[in-house]
Design a protein around this motif. Sequence first.
Motif, PDB file in Angstrom:
ATOM      1  N   GLY A  50       0.813  -1.201   0.000  1.00 18.46           N
ATOM      2  CA  GLY A  50       0.000   0.000   0.000  1.00 18.46           C
ATOM      3  C   GLY A  50       0.851   1.257   0.000  1.00 18.46           C
ATOM      4  N   LYS A  51       0.197   2.396   0.184  1.00 21.75           N
ATOM      5  CA  LYS A  51       0.914   3.676   0.201  1.00 21.75           C
ATOM      6  C   LYS A  51       1.815   3.735   1.424  1.00 21.75           C
ATOM      7  CE  LYS A  51      -0.312   7.414  -1.757  1.00 21.75           C
ATOM      8  NZ  LYS A  51       0.472   7.517  -2.900  1.00 21.75           N
ATOM      9  N   PRO A  52       3.038   4.205   1.256  1.00 24.11           N
ATOM     10  CA  PRO A  52       3.948   4.310   2.401  1.00 24.11           C
ATOM     11  C   PRO A  52       3.513   5.422   3.357  1.00 24.11           C
ATOM     12  CG  PRO A  52       4.950   5.282   0.461  1.00 24.11           C
ATOM     13  CD  PRO A  52       3.656   4.670   0.014  1.00 24.11           C
ATOM     14  N   THR A  53       3.977   5.321   4.579  1.00 21.78           N
ATOM     15  CA  THR A  53       3.721   6.352   5.576  1.00 21.78           C
ATOM     16  C   THR A  53       4.422   7.640   5.176  1.00 21.78           C
ATOM     17  OG1 THR A  53       3.648   4.605   7.231  1.00 21.78           O
ATOM     18  CG2 THR A  53       3.822   6.866   8.045  1.00 21.78           C
ATOM     19  N   SER A  54       5.629   7.489   4.651  1.00 18.71           N
ATOM     20  CA  SER A  54       6.378   8.635   4.130  1.00 18.71           C
ATOM     21  C   SER A  54       7.298   8.136   3.033  1.00 18.71           C
ATOM     22  CB  SER A  54       7.175   9.338   5.237  1.00 18.71           C
ATOM     23  OG  SER A  54       8.159   8.481   5.763  1.00 18.71           O
TER      24      SER A  54
ATOM     25  N   TYR B  84       5.214   2.664   8.660  1.00 16.08           N
ATOM     26  CA  TYR B  84       5.090   2.622  10.107  1.00 16.08           C
ATOM     27  C   TYR B  84       4.580   1.244  10.509  1.00 16.08           C
ATOM     28  CZ  TYR B  84       3.387   3.843  14.785  1.00 16.08           C
ATOM     29  OH  TYR B  84       3.147   3.883  16.134  1.00 16.08           O
ATOM     30  N   LEU B  85       5.210   0.634  11.521  1.00 15.40           N
ATOM     31  CA  LEU B  85       4.831  -0.698  11.970  1.00 15.40           C
ATOM     32  C   LEU B  85       3.992  -0.686  13.235  1.00 15.40           C
ATOM     33  CD1 LEU B  85       8.226  -2.538  11.411  1.00 15.40           C
ATOM     34  CD2 LEU B  85       6.230  -2.488   9.897  1.00 15.40           C
ATOM     35  N   GLY B  86       3.869   0.457  13.875  1.00 18.58           N
ATOM     36  CA  GLY B  86       3.109   0.522  15.121  1.00 18.58           C
ATOM     37  C   GLY B  86       3.964   0.121  16.301  1.00 18.58           C
ATOM     38  N   LEU B  87       3.304  -0.133  17.410  1.00 19.72           N
ATOM     39  CA  LEU B  87       4.003  -0.547  18.628  1.00 19.72           C
ATOM     40  C   LEU B  87       4.593  -1.937  18.444  1.00 19.72           C
ATOM     41  CD1 LEU B  87       1.494   0.719  21.323  1.00 19.72           C
ATOM     42  CD2 LEU B  87       3.783   1.606  20.888  1.00 19.72           C
ATOM     43  N   THR B  88       5.781  -2.136  18.994  1.00 19.66           N
ATOM     44  CA  THR B  88       6.484  -3.408  18.830  1.00 19.66           C
ATOM     45  C   THR B  88       6.047  -4.467  19.831  1.00 19.66           C
ATOM     46  OG1 THR B  88       8.270  -2.814  20.330  1.00 19.66           O
ATOM     47  CG2 THR B  88       8.538  -2.199  18.009  1.00 19.66           C
TER      48      THR B  88
ATOM     49  N   ASN C 250       8.012   1.166  22.553  1.00 17.85           N
ATOM     50  CA  ASN C 250       8.768   1.214  21.303  1.00 17.85           C
ATOM     51  C   ASN C 250       7.848   1.089  20.099  1.00 17.85           C
ATOM     52  OD1 ASN C 250      11.068   1.310  22.823  1.00 17.85           O
ATOM     53  ND2 ASN C 250      11.776  -0.727  22.305  1.00 17.85           N
ATOM     54  N   THR C 251       8.192   1.819  19.057  1.00 19.20           N
ATOM     55  CA  THR C 251       7.503   1.687  17.780  1.00 19.20           C
ATOM     56  C   THR C 251       8.524   1.235  16.743  1.00 19.20           C
ATOM     57  OG1 THR C 251       7.889   4.000  17.183  1.00 19.20           O
ATOM     58  CG2 THR C 251       5.813   3.487  18.316  1.00 19.20           C
ATOM     59  N   GLY C 252       8.037   0.874  15.579  1.00 17.08           N
ATOM     60  CA  GLY C 252       8.945   0.409  14.542  1.00 17.08           C
ATOM     61  C   GLY C 252       8.580   0.970  13.180  1.00 17.08           C
ATOM     62  N   ALA C 253       9.522   0.843  12.264  1.00 17.86           N
ATOM     63  CA  ALA C 253       9.308   1.261  10.880  1.00 17.86           C
ATOM     64  C   ALA C 253      10.109   0.338   9.963  1.00 17.86           C
ATOM     65  CB  ALA C 253       9.739   2.702  10.670  1.00 17.86           C
ATOM     66  N   LEU C 254       9.571   0.076   8.807  1.00 17.27           N
ATOM     67  CA  LEU C 254      10.244  -0.692   7.767  1.00 17.27           C
ATOM     68  C   LEU C 254      10.570   0.286   6.653  1.00 17.27           C
ATOM     69  CD1 LEU C 254      11.110  -3.327   6.335  1.00 17.27           C
ATOM     70  CD2 LEU C 254       8.713  -3.619   5.655  1.00 17.27           C
ATOM     71  N   THR C 255      11.857   0.406   6.335  1.00 18.57           N
ATOM     72  CA  THR C 255      12.313   1.381   5.344  1.00 18.57           C
ATOM     73  C   THR C 255      12.962   0.679   4.162  1.00 18.57           C
ATOM     74  OG1 THR C 255      12.729   2.972   7.114  1.00 18.57           O
ATOM     75  CG2 THR C 255      13.779   3.407   5.003  1.00 18.57           C
ATOM     76  N   PHE C 256      12.568   1.086   2.972  1.00 21.84           N
ATOM     77  CA  PHE C 256      13.154   0.574   1.736  1.00 21.84           C
ATOM     78  C   PHE C 256      13.984   1.674   1.103  1.00 21.84           C
ATOM     79  CE2 PHE C 256       9.284  -1.832   2.342  1.00 21.84           C
ATOM     80  CZ  PHE C 256       9.697  -3.137   2.112  1.00 21.84           C
ATOM     81  N   GLU C 257      15.208   1.346   0.729  1.00 21.92           N
ATOM     82  CA  GLU C 257      16.055   2.277  -0.006  1.00 21.92           C
ATOM     83  C   GLU C 257      16.105   1.814  -1.454  1.00 21.92           C
ATOM     84  OE1 GLU C 257      19.834   3.043   1.852  1.00 21.92           O
ATOM     85  OE2 GLU C 257      18.903   3.049   3.840  1.00 21.92           O
ATOM     86  N   PHE C 258      16.038   2.791  -2.374  1.00 24.85           N
ATOM     87  CA  PHE C 258      15.983   2.495  -3.803  1.00 24.85           C
ATOM     88  C   PHE C 258      17.198   3.022  -4.536  1.00 24.85           C
ATOM     89  CE2 PHE C 258      11.673   2.348  -2.349  1.00 24.85           C
ATOM     90  CZ  PHE C 258      11.118   1.292  -3.059  1.00 24.85           C
ATOM     91  N   LYS C 259      17.612   2.241  -5.497  1.00 22.41           N
ATOM     92  CA  LYS C 259      18.659   2.645  -6.429  1.00 22.41           C
ATOM     93  C   LYS C 259      18.148   2.245  -7.810  1.00 22.41           C
ATOM     94  CE  LYS C 259      23.399   2.808  -5.674  1.00 22.41           C
ATOM     95  NZ  LYS C 259      24.622   2.181  -5.218  1.00 22.41           N
TER      96      LYS C 259
END
Length: 105
Positions: A62-66, A75-79, A84-93
């Motif tokens: 789906g659409k990313p949080t940012s 955003y992953l919500g509370l762990t 603690n909260t979490g986030a999954l980040t993708f880096e693109f090249k």
Amino acid sequence: MVFALKPGITDFFNRTDFDSREWINWEDTESSFGVRWNMTHDLINNYDLKGKTRKEIEQLLGKPTSESKNEMRYYLGLTGHGINTGALTFEFKNDRVSKFKIWQG
């Protein structure tokens, strides 16, 4: 014998299978706070994320949080470990996932 437990994505508690529809439709509420966090282990271990395009990631999650030119963050919500909260980040090249990481804090 002493065991030390460190919370993280390697925890075995509350893991669930990844479900794209459930991930996309997730709402951050008290009763569903860990839904995305609990699916993350299955997502990163059983889906070939590296090399996917931005469009493929968005179709799956789906659409990313940012997002920015070279990054998408979900955003992953509370762990489940205190506040603690979490986030999954993708880096693109070149419009493809070059790496991804999970942040907790």
